[in-house]
Design an enzyme around this catalytic site. Structure first.
Site, PDB file in Angstrom:
ATOM      1  N   LYS A   1       0.830  -1.201   0.000  1.00 57.52           N
ATOM      2  CA  LYS A   1       0.000   0.000   0.000  1.00 57.52           C
ATOM      3  C   LYS A   1       0.867   1.254   0.000  1.00 57.52           C
ATOM      4  O   LYS A   1       0.586   2.220  -0.715  1.00 57.52           O
ATOM      5  CB  LYS A   1      -0.937  -0.024   1.210  1.00 57.52           C
TER       6      LYS A   1
ATOM      7  N   GLN B   1      -4.413  -1.408   9.908  1.00 58.01           N
ATOM      8  CA  GLN B   1      -4.278  -2.745   9.338  1.00 58.01           C
ATOM      9  C   GLN B   1      -4.845  -3.790  10.291  1.00 58.01           C
ATOM     10  O   GLN B   1      -4.458  -3.870  11.460  1.00 58.01           O
ATOM     11  CB  GLN B   1      -2.806  -3.041   9.038  1.00 58.01           C
TER      12      GLN B   1
ATOM     13  N   ASP C   1     -11.106   2.894   4.394  1.00 67.12           N
ATOM     14  CA  ASP C   1     -11.539   1.515   4.137  1.00 67.12           C
ATOM     15  C   ASP C   1     -13.037   1.411   3.898  1.00 67.12           C
ATOM     16  O   ASP C   1     -13.527   0.366   3.454  1.00 67.12           O
ATOM     17  CB  ASP C   1     -11.159   0.612   5.312  1.00 67.12           C
TER      18      ASP C   1
END
Length: 294
Positions: free
Chosen positions: A28, A72, A96
């Site tokens: 990422k 994460q 997200d």
């Protein structure tokens, strides 16, 4: 950036030393750097408390240079409640797309669109659209009902006028549902669970899973496989995504798109939509036998 004097900013929070989580974060970060985004990396010890972790997230929420915050998952300690940590991310920075408001707006018909769409389902929709497939009227089966993939994927397919069935660990005779499906999205986290002979000829198969399978012929002793039995399925499917290299890169691409949209939102610009005008799709019938193999 040139017009509005703003650089989209993405912050990633990594707790502990899980190899897979560290690998995902590395990809990422690399992708953000490639497109010129501002990147903030927060690496925390696995012994951190829930309160300390929430304070770190709140610091990022207060940083005007950060437009998207990614924590994460999974978090390494049972003592840390994931939903409490995620709730500390304001909706305006929920890159997200997991917060209740974004999920609620995703599921509602009409009203405001979500500021961000969960990245993996969004990547699956992008694959469908780029392949010029119109799900309207198709039978779709989503295998798995997680908040991250299965649930939002089902709602996105419904929003594209597919008829959707969600199968899960308590579903009886899953094969009978999959065998009738024009679109199969496998997201159950079980290696090669969906068998090739379960599939309808010409089915569109999107494999979200990534699992390790012992393989003595490989230097590392294992190989990566999806939730679909790929070698058998590719002989039947009209379209099928490989593992690795299929849905994974799309997930990262959608993360970058969400970051861009949140940066646009921060200065009052409209978001770039996920779903495209259906009139551009090819006329793809439920019998996909003439569609090229991947």
């Amino acid at each position: 950036k040139k017009t509005h004097k703003i650089t989209p900013g993405l912050a990633t929070v990594l707790v502990g030393n899980r190899t897979d989580s560290a690998t995902y974060v590395k990809f990422k970060k690399r992708a953000a750097k490639e497109v010129g985004f501002h990147s903030v990396d927060v690496k925390l010890d696995e012994k951190i408390t829930e309160e300390e972790l929430i304070k770190e997230v709140e610091k990022l929420a207060a940083d005007p240079a950060v437009h998207g915050i990614l924590v994460q998952l999974p978090l390494p300690k049972e003592e840390i409640t994931e939903h409490k940590v995620l709730a500390a991310i304001p909706v305006e920075k929920d890159v997200d797309g997991f917060c209740a408001m974004n999920i609620g707006n995703l599921c509602l018909r009409g009203g405001d669109p979500p500021l961000a769409v969960p990245c993996t389902p969004a990547g699956c929709v992008e694959l469908i659209q780029r392949s010029e497939i119109d799900p309207k009227g198709m039978d779709a089966v989503v295998v798995g009902r997680s908040n991250i993939v299965g649930m939002p994927m089902a709602h996105l397919l419904m929003s594209m006028d597919a008829t959707v069935t969600v199968c899960h660990s308590r579903t009886k005779d899953i094969k009978s549902y999959i065998s009738k499906a024009d679109i199969v999205v496998a997201a159950c986290g079980r290696a090669e669970y969906v068998k090739g002979d379960w599939l309808k000829k010409g089915a569109i198969v999107i494999d979200v899973g990534i699992n390790s399978k012992p393989d003595k012929t490989r230097k590392r002793g294992y190989r990566l496989v999806g939730d679909v039995e790929f070698d058998a399925a590719k002989k039947v499917a009209g379209y099928i995504t490989p593992v690795p290299g299929g849905v994974g890169p799309m997930t990262i691409a959608m993360l970058l798109k969400n970051t861009l949209n949140l940066a646009r939102h921060s200065i009052g610009l409209n978001r770039l939509p996920l779903r495209q005008d259906r009139s551009q799709y090819a006329d793809v019938s439920s019998d996909q036998s003439n569609v090229k193999k991947e």
